[in-house]
Scaffold this active site. Structure first.
Site, PDB file in Angstrom:
ATOM      1  N   SER A 297       0.545  -1.403  -0.008  1.00  0.00           N
ATOM      2  CA  SER A 297       0.257   0.131  -0.170  1.00  0.00           C
ATOM      3  C   SER A 297       1.190   1.049  -0.108  1.00  0.00           C
ATOM      4  O   SER A 297       2.121   1.003   0.324  1.00  0.00           O
ATOM      5  CB  SER A 297      -1.214   0.046   0.823  1.00  0.00           C
ATOM      6  OG  SER A 297      -0.747   0.214   2.403  1.00  0.00           O
ATOM      7  N   LYS A 298       0.115   2.298  -0.069  1.00  0.00           N
ATOM      8  CA  LYS A 298       0.842   3.255   0.041  1.00  0.00           C
ATOM      9  C   LYS A 298       2.193   3.964   0.913  1.00  0.00           C
ATOM     10  O   LYS A 298       2.649   4.390   0.317  1.00  0.00           O
ATOM     11  CB  LYS A 298       0.010   5.071   0.151  1.00  0.00           C
ATOM     12  CG  LYS A 298      -0.999   5.177  -0.822  1.00  0.00           C
ATOM     13  CD  LYS A 298      -0.342   5.848  -2.711  1.00  0.00           C
ATOM     14  CE  LYS A 298      -1.283   5.961  -3.899  1.00  0.00           C
ATOM     15  NZ  LYS A 298      -0.440   6.664  -4.408  1.00  0.00           N
TER      16      LYS A 298
END
Length: 463
Positions: free
Chosen positions: A238-239
């Site tokens: 994820s980010k």
RNA sequence: GGCCCGUUCGUCUAUCGGUUAGGACACCAGGUUUUCAACCUGGGAAGAGGGGUUCGACUCCCCUACGGGCUGCCA
């Protein structure tokens, strides 16, 4: 033939999607098949032309060239609806007039009864068309309620799903728009896709999709559901892990060939093969070599792999990619002079560098222009004694032939004249030429910038 | 909750019943060296746990634990 589906929700090509594309590409190209591209843009809110463009840019940078036109799933919605109606005509689907509220009530009731799960069973499944109300309806697939659906997956093996755990999937919404699960099957069939290589988040969905193939009497493709890529901590990427978009990797300065090699090896292996070209990968790549567990991203290994590819690269191609990197990273490009010097320096610089930023860092001496302003530590190397040495050396370089063989005796003689080791001479030379204490070899630097520039920089330093 | 998938050195992995469990990255030590790298040599490092099956299990089966996915008129 092989398919590749890419969803552009966030306007960039996810590294996991990039790897899926890479696997499809390697498989297709290694077998004389086609690598087709389809943008799954049926979600109108998340799909924009910019998002699609970003995905194509990412693929292009990775060097994954697709065959034919990019297909827009959204534009094919009429054909999807047509297939839904055909299923209706064949009796493999039915009109369902149940409202969202009714469905929710059904589930709630089953739960109240203590059911551990509740597959919605529409009361309209076997209803007499004569009893159909004049109301909006969705079209649901008439899925088998008993027996099993078996997915023969090339990566996951034989996966058995009990049909009783699957409900009658809606294929056409009450507003007439097709659902993704139907669209994929129709598109894959129409495009002639024989191999579906995609993330294993679709493994369960494959059972329902296979039912659509069966309902339409179409040939089921070869399935290969590959595990997703995880972050270094083992969690879903994820980010917060940093770079998740393919284009970010270009901006970080990883060469495309290295990315391809690393991504190929991530979750796939062929014996002890580690460093290979894409052409070699195409020869070796096989679905059976894909692992079943999710792999973690390891930036150290990515760098190492990239280092090998930079070292192997053709100089002209490397310079070209370097310029592309500078543009992608929003950095200043190289002047003609800098490019000329870079061409001369690449043969030795590329051997010890892993990324483009590192290449630029080691190129500082050639990027710089006079007067060279030494860093504090480098300035210390230019004390009075050292400057005296350089004063002696400089005229000796004036008429020297500019080859390492010719320069070596001159520098060695100078060092000897002062009764010092070569290291003592190299330090001030580095300071004068590069203004730094850490640089490539002094010979490499001198040969790169040429006699005139070398003499000028030395003269500047002792002035 | 239900269903499905997964679990070998820190990481990526090899092994497809019999190996001192191999390689790569990373790490540590040494070497080479005009600095930093690069490079060369060596080293430590693994079968989630528990039951089976078998003459013999990392390999096959079951259970548990831990991850992940799906379970929508999202894709």
């Amino acid at each position: 033939m092989v398919s590749e589906r890419l969803i552009p929700p966030t306007g960039y090509l996810h590294i996991g999607g990039g790897r899926t594309a890479l696997f499809n590409w390697l498989y297709a190209r290694g077998r004389g098949g086609k690598f087709l591209l389809r943008i799954e843009d049926t979600d109108r809110e998340r799909s924009t032309p910019e998002a699609t463009a970003a995905i194509l840019r990412g693929l292009t940078w990775l060097g994954l060239v697709w065959d034919g036109e990019v297909v827009s799933q959204f534009e094919r919605r009429d054909r999807h609806a047509e297939v839904a109606r055909e299923m209706l005509a064949r009796g493999t689907a039915y009109k369902c007039f149940s409202t969202k509220e009714e469905i929710e009530a059904y589930r709630a009731a089953r739960e109240a009864e203590g059911a551990s799960y509740a597959v919605f069973q529409s009361p309209w499944r076997d209803a007499d068309p004569a009893t159909h109300p004049d109301a909006p309806f969705a079209i649901r697939m008439k899925a088998p309620r008993t027996g099993e659906t078996i997915i023969e997956d090339q990566v996951q093996g034989r996966v058995v799903i009990k049909n009783e755990t699957l409900d009658d999937m809606i294929v056409l919404r009450s507003d007439g728009t097709p659902v993704y699960m139907l669209a994929v099957v129709v598109d894959d069939h129409d495009m002639g896709v024989t191999h579906v290589i995609r993330g294993d988040d679709h493994l369960n969905n494959a059972a329902r999709q296979q039912m659509v193939y069966d309902a339409m009497g179409w040939t089921v493709p070869v399935w290969a559901h590959i595990p997703l890529i995880h972050g270094p901590d083992g969690k879903k990427l994820s980010k917060r892990h940093g770079a998740t978009g393919v284009e970010e990797y270009q901006a970080m300065g990883y060469p495309a060939a290295g990315m391809r090699n690393y991504l190929t090896r991530l979750g796939w292996a062929h014996g002890d093969a580690e460093i290979f070209t894409s052409a070699e990968a195409m020869q070796m790549f096989d679905l059976s070599g894909i692992g079943r567990a999710p792999a973690r991203l390891d930036f150290k290994k990515l760098e190492n792999t990239c280092g090998h590819h930079i070292a192997m690269a053709d100089d002209a191609a490397l310079l070209h990619e370097l310029l592309a990197f500078l543009a992608a990273a929003g950095r200043e490009s190289l002047t003609d002079v800098q490019q000329e010097r870079m061409k001369r320096a690449l043969p030795f610089l590329k051997k010890s560098v892993k990324t483009f930023p590192e290449l630029m860092e080691k190129s500082a001496f050639l990027l710089a222009s006079r007067p060279i302003v030494p860093e504090p530590k480098a300035a210390e190397a230019l004390d009075t004694v050292s400057r005296g040495i350089l004063k002696t050396l400089t005229p000796r370089l004036q008429n020297a032939s500019w080859t390492k063989e010719a320069l070596e005796p001159i520098l060695n003689q100078t060092a000897e004249d002062y009764g010092i080791g070569f290291g003592k001479l190299a330090a001030p030379l580095r300071a004068a030429i590069a203004g730094r204490t850490v640089t490539p070899s002094v010979y490499d630097m001198m040969l790169t910038i040429g006699r005139e520039e070398t003499v000028a920089r030395l003269s500047d330093a002792v002035a």
